[in-house]
Design an enzyme around this catalytic site. Sequence first.
Site, PDB file in Angstrom:
ATOM      1  N   HIS A 155      -5.574   4.722   2.589  1.00 42.98           N
ATOM      2  CA  HIS A 155      -4.577   5.143   1.788  1.00 42.98           C
ATOM      3  C   HIS A 155      -4.820   5.054   0.537  1.00 42.98           C
ATOM      4  O   HIS A 155      -5.300   4.065  -0.002  1.00 42.98           O
ATOM      5  CB  HIS A 155      -3.229   4.204   2.265  1.00 42.98           C
ATOM      6  CG  HIS A 155      -2.159   4.758   1.540  1.00 42.98           C
ATOM      7  ND1 HIS A 155      -0.989   5.375   1.881  1.00 42.98           N
ATOM      8  CD2 HIS A 155      -1.818   4.651   0.150  1.00 42.98           C
ATOM      9  CE1 HIS A 155      -0.020   5.745   1.021  1.00 42.98           C
ATOM     10  NE2 HIS A 155      -0.594   5.289  -0.173  1.00 42.98           N
ATOM     11  N   CYS A 156      -5.038   6.265  -0.181  1.00 38.37           N
ATOM     12  CA  CYS A 156      -5.644   6.482  -1.458  1.00 38.37           C
ATOM     13  C   CYS A 156      -4.450   6.481  -2.594  1.00 38.37           C
ATOM     14  O   CYS A 156      -3.633   7.364  -2.478  1.00 38.37           O
ATOM     15  CB  CYS A 156      -6.151   7.667  -1.644  1.00 38.37           C
ATOM     16  SG  CYS A 156      -7.211   7.872  -3.167  1.00 38.37           S
ATOM     17  N   PRO A 157      -4.648   5.481  -3.395  1.00 43.34           N
ATOM     18  CA  PRO A 157      -3.412   5.573  -4.385  1.00 43.34           C
ATOM     19  C   PRO A 157      -3.402   6.504  -5.470  1.00 43.34           C
ATOM     20  O   PRO A 157      -2.458   6.997  -6.030  1.00 43.34           O
ATOM     21  CB  PRO A 157      -3.541   4.065  -5.063  1.00 43.34           C
ATOM     22  CG  PRO A 157      -4.627   3.514  -4.595  1.00 43.34           C
ATOM     23  CD  PRO A 157      -5.196   4.162  -3.499  1.00 43.34           C
TER      24      PRO A 157
END
Lengths: 414, 134
Positions: A188-190
């Site tokens: 999950h890439c912020p």
Amino acid sequence: MKNCEYQQIDPRALSVSPASAPQSPAETTAQRSRRKWEVFPGRNRFFCDGRIILASQSGVLPLTLGLIVVTCGLFFAFDCPFLVEHLTAFIPVIAAVLFVFVVISLLRTSFTDPGILPRATPDEAADIEKQIDTSGSSTYRPPPRTKEILINQQVVKLKYCFTCKMFRPPRTSHCSLCDNCVERFDHHCPWVGNCVGKRNYRFFYSFIISLSFLTSFIFGCVITHITLRSQAGKSLVQAVQESPARYPFIPMLNFYTIALVICFFSIWSILGLSGFHTYLVASNLTTNEDIKGSWSSKRGAEESGNPHSYNSIITNCCATLCGPMPPSLIDRRGVLPPDEAISAASASEIELPLFTAKNDAHMNKGSLKLDITEQLGDKKERKVLTARSLLSHRVTLSDCCRYRTSCLSWPVGE
Amino acid sequence: MRQQAAVAAKVFIQRDYTNGTVCQFQTKFPSELETRLDKQQFEETVRTLNNLYAEAEKLGSQSYIEGCLACLTAYTVFLCMETHYEKVLKKITKYIQEQNDKIYAPRGLLLTDPIERGLRVIEVTIFEDRSLTR
């Protein structure tokens, strides 16, 4: 009883949602025809009537966009005129092309469904439950459910997802931030504000590769600019200080050194990330598998324990990046059939009154306690909600239906 | 014929992962369908579906060209063009409809398109026998 006003409500009346009964048929049909994204159970946000999907928290996506736009803006405004004059007019053209590519890839990564698996329908979930051996379901900790299968002659364990109520396909993982199972889950890439999975990995990869090129290019151009200025007889520091884009009060700080500093710090991380993902693409791995060491060969006999690898770097790259584009499995813009829309609407509207109808006799003390055991993945969270907190939390029937068995025991005490 | 037949049971045919993450379904004949359907026909249906899905996910020159073209146009080409996968999915929907009309509906069964279940299962709905004899 004195502090909570409860009314006896006939449970049969709850099957027809109270909002719809007095309204005209035209209004009810308009109210009923909803799109599937409106009742999507995961934690996502939808825009443009379901066309655009985002994670619940956009993370630092505005920051990412801001940094890219500001750096390129500064570059175009202050470096390009000088470089076009002294070098070639292709410089802004190349930078513009890279900039457009970066922004489009970034937006595609953020706004695309990463490969979310829709949750199992109740019939499906019931069928799976039947096939699993249940051993005394009254225990608080049921054994973790796994299934072993053979993939390319290698044993792989499939885990059961308690939220989505199904056995996760291989390489699928449940993202706790988005509350969805995502196929070929990478991470999950912020920065991008979304999960990176099967459907948007190629966009993510092209984003970081093109961003590496863009930052390196801008970095090189700014260095060239400063060098060329200093060659005109002045020293480097003087060249920077006397530049027209100088910020008046802080020495050495002018607009193109800002671009330089941003590029310098981001280059290391972006280049490193690009290199890491190139390695992952070449060996057909995901970040998730690499971090967990799912395929690290402990036996030492085989070189690659990864059953999904094609054992050829070129094939792995082509499969991951140029393979066929899988479709979105969550039909966001599909219209809900009317009976499902009604059940979804009434499920969300049947609230506390249903519980009060059952325990009317004990309402006098206003001390209804609801013992709920919520299963979040492999963790169990036991909540004890009092009547007052139920009112404030607006626990709905659909919430309770999602909880595991042996919940809803009613220890109505003092 | 138009009245709503009662659903007696639902059978779910799960995915077969022996060849990896490619979309394939198990060809094992479920015991609940033994009274209604011929094993050969069922296997034939599932095998055709498997072949169609394999065609959709095939790594051939066509998919590479499509992928490279998409990359060069910064993936904006997907906004105007239908991907190869989507074209095959339409073919699959048509095939399932055709199978339902010809083989399954007369026997009181209904196949649900796997795409509506997230490509996880083929759902076979078994309707009660007596409502069909009317």
